[in-house]
Design a protein around this motif. Structure first.
Motif, PDB file in Angstrom:
ATOM      1  N   SER A 257       0.829  -1.206   0.000  1.00  0.00           N
ATOM      2  CA  SER A 257       0.000   0.000   0.000  1.00  0.00           C
ATOM      3  C   SER A 257       0.861   1.252   0.000  1.00  0.00           C
ATOM      4  N   GLN A 259       0.848   5.394   0.976  1.00  0.00           N
ATOM      5  CA  GLN A 259       0.207   6.507   1.671  1.00  0.00           C
ATOM      6  C   GLN A 259       1.011   7.786   1.421  1.00  0.00           C
ATOM      7  N   THR A 317      -3.331  13.021   5.549  1.00  0.00           N
ATOM      8  CA  THR A 317      -2.965  12.000   4.560  1.00  0.00           C
ATOM      9  C   THR A 317      -3.947  12.019   3.394  1.00  0.00           C
ATOM     10  N   TYR A 319      -5.074   9.287   1.886  1.00  0.00           N
ATOM     11  CA  TYR A 319      -6.010   8.166   2.005  1.00  0.00           C
ATOM     12  C   TYR A 319      -6.329   7.929   3.475  1.00  0.00           C
ATOM     13  N   GLU A 324      -5.632   2.815   1.999  1.00  0.00           N
ATOM     14  CA  GLU A 324      -4.462   3.238   1.253  1.00  0.00           C
ATOM     15  C   GLU A 324      -4.477   2.649  -0.161  1.00  0.00           C
ATOM     16  N   ILE A 372       2.497  -0.759   4.503  1.00  0.00           N
ATOM     17  CA  ILE A 372       2.199   0.578   3.997  1.00  0.00           C
ATOM     18  C   ILE A 372       3.516   1.317   3.784  1.00  0.00           C
ATOM     19  N   GLU A 374       5.093   4.895   2.912  1.00  0.00           N
ATOM     20  CA  GLU A 374       4.642   6.273   3.034  1.00  0.00           C
ATOM     21  C   GLU A 374       5.678   7.248   2.487  1.00  0.00           C
TER      22      GLU A 374
END
Length: 446
Positions: A257, A259, A317, A319, A324, A372, A374
């Motif tokens: 994912s 982010q 953020t 999402y 995400e 995730i 980022e």
């Protein structure tokens, strides 16, 4: 225990091989010895074409184990009234009765597939709720569990077995045969019929397998007049007490994912007041990855534009948590801040040549699944007051009315306007959503 699989069975791109499905009527010049122990070696997949080497390597490294459930024993005799030596099946109690398996003469491959699905549902106690979440409780433990592929599974009595290939073993030790919801997914055909598949994870993709029934001892399959493979214990040739079924495997990329986070250390207020001035930051996403599942090679690409709205200093953020952006493992991602308004600049406020300023562009690689990744952008308020802010237009397609409906949302969350445009054809019959972000406050149609 409940688990919901999302988008696991929607784009299963690669199909290879098939487990041998054998009918029950016997027949050959030689008599079958039902007292002789049987064995089988499960071949994980027979891949062909472009990308087959990569898929074979992925499956070799996947934590695939085999569970065998005994569905029926055998009784000697002239099966089906034929005048040759063979055997008949005698279903175990939990697979018998009106709701149990229906094993008849001259079953087609489609019949066997249907009975394999039913056997798996009974053995694993599978149920689904209205949202598609799978629950399961194994009714009777498998007679052999967590066996390895490509290794002989010996000492088996003659009979009919349900073969389940799943995640587990040394590479996935926390999953056992009792964790049905952790390795099972259920999809629905166009007619509403539910289809069960079991899963095993590799590093970059997830494999799914159909449950299969296999009879021991058996016969080699042959090709009929129409070119179709037929596996039946009435086939000519000797009885085989060791079988080597080939799993029918399907593959889909695994996903991590993305982010996007924005940090604002200071915030602009209305001129001469202490009221925060809403602002929208816009980001362009470009992700590329190698297409290996379909076997045609080349690169796949994903592009999108997203916005982050602020009404005060802090962190926001793109999402919401749990929503995400999903991208395949191996995807190389570039995120560029393409609009931040004239009132904000990259942090920190450094030399005029921007040598030490934080970049407007960040990159990352989706290197692992279920994690995730980022990217963070930090801006400061440069105290250049300029009116205006962004508007995000949300578009939803109404299939019944055959039109797009848009709603514009300002940075402070207020709705700026609504409208529609008819005659736009959607890619499928289900409602679709799209988002268009404008840096100048304009409103548009897709």
């Amino acid at each position: 225990m409940k688990h919901k699989w999302t988008q696991v069975l929607m784009s299963l791109a690669a199909v290879f091989g098939m487990v041998t499905a054998l009918s029950f009527s016997g027949g050959a010049a030689e008599s079958v010895n039902l007292d002789e122990k049987c064995s089988l070696t499960v071949i994980p997949g027979n891949f062909t074409g472009d990308g087959s080497g990569w898929l074979a390597e992925q499956l070799d490294n996947a934590s695939v184990v085999i569970d065998l459930y005994r569905v029926a024993g055998v009784i000697p005799g002239k099966a089906g009234g034929f005048g040759y030596d063979g055997y008949q099946f005698e279903l175990e109690a939990q697979y018998a009765g009106e709701e149990g398996l229906q094993i008849t003469e001259h079953m087609t491959n489609a019949d066997w597939r249907q009975q394999s699905q039913k056997a798996a549902r009974i053995a694993l106690g599978i149920t689904t709720d209205e949202e598609g979440a799978v629950s399961g409780t194994v009714q009777t433990p498998p007679v052999r569990m967590e066996e390895s592929v490509k290794q002989e599974i010996g000492g088996l009595d003659a009979g009919l077995y349900l073969l389940i290939a799943r995640r587990g073993g040394a590479g996935d030790p926390d999953v056992t045969y009792g964790d049905v919801a952790a390795y099972t997914a259920v999809s629905r055909d166009s007619d509403g019929t539910e289809q069960i598949a079991t899963m095993a994870n590799a590093s970059d993709c997830v494999f799914s397998f159909e449950p299969e029934l296999i009879a021991l001892p058996g016969k080699e399959p042959y090709v009929d007049a129409e070119g179709n493979p037929v596996s039946n214990t009435a086939n000519p040739g000797p009885w085989l007490y060791h079988m080597e079924p080939v799993l029918k495997a399907r593959a889909q990329m695994r996903y991590g994912s993305l982010q996007i986070r924005k940090e604002l250390l200071e915030f602009e207020t209305m001129a001469g007041e202490s009221i925060p001035r809403p602002v929208t930051f816009i980001f362009e996403i470009n992700a590329v990855w190698e297409d290996r599942i379909s076997g045609v090679g080349g690169q796949r690409e994903y592009k999108d534009v997203v916005a982050i709205d602020f009404t005060g200093a802090g962190s926001e953020t793109a999402y919401r948590p749990g929503e995400e952006l999903k991208l395949p493992v191996g995807a190389q991602v570039t995120v560029k801040e393409i609009y931040s308004g004239p009132g904000y600049s990259p942090y920190p406020d450094a030399a005029e040549d921007d040598t030490h300023r934080e970049a407007f562009e960040k990159t990352t690689v989706i290197t692992d699944t279920e994690q995730i990744f980022e990217v963070t952008f930090t801006n400061y308020y440069n105290r250049r007051h300029v009116d205006g802010h962004g508007i995000t237009n949300h578009f939803t397609y109404d299939a019944e009315q055959d039109r797009w409906i848009w709603t514009s949302v300002h940075a402070d969350g207020t709705v700026g306007g609504e409208g529609s445009q008819g005659g736009t054809e959607a890619s499928d019959s289900s409602p679709q959503e799209n988002q268009q972000t404008s840096a100048d406050g304009s409103e548009g149609t897709p």
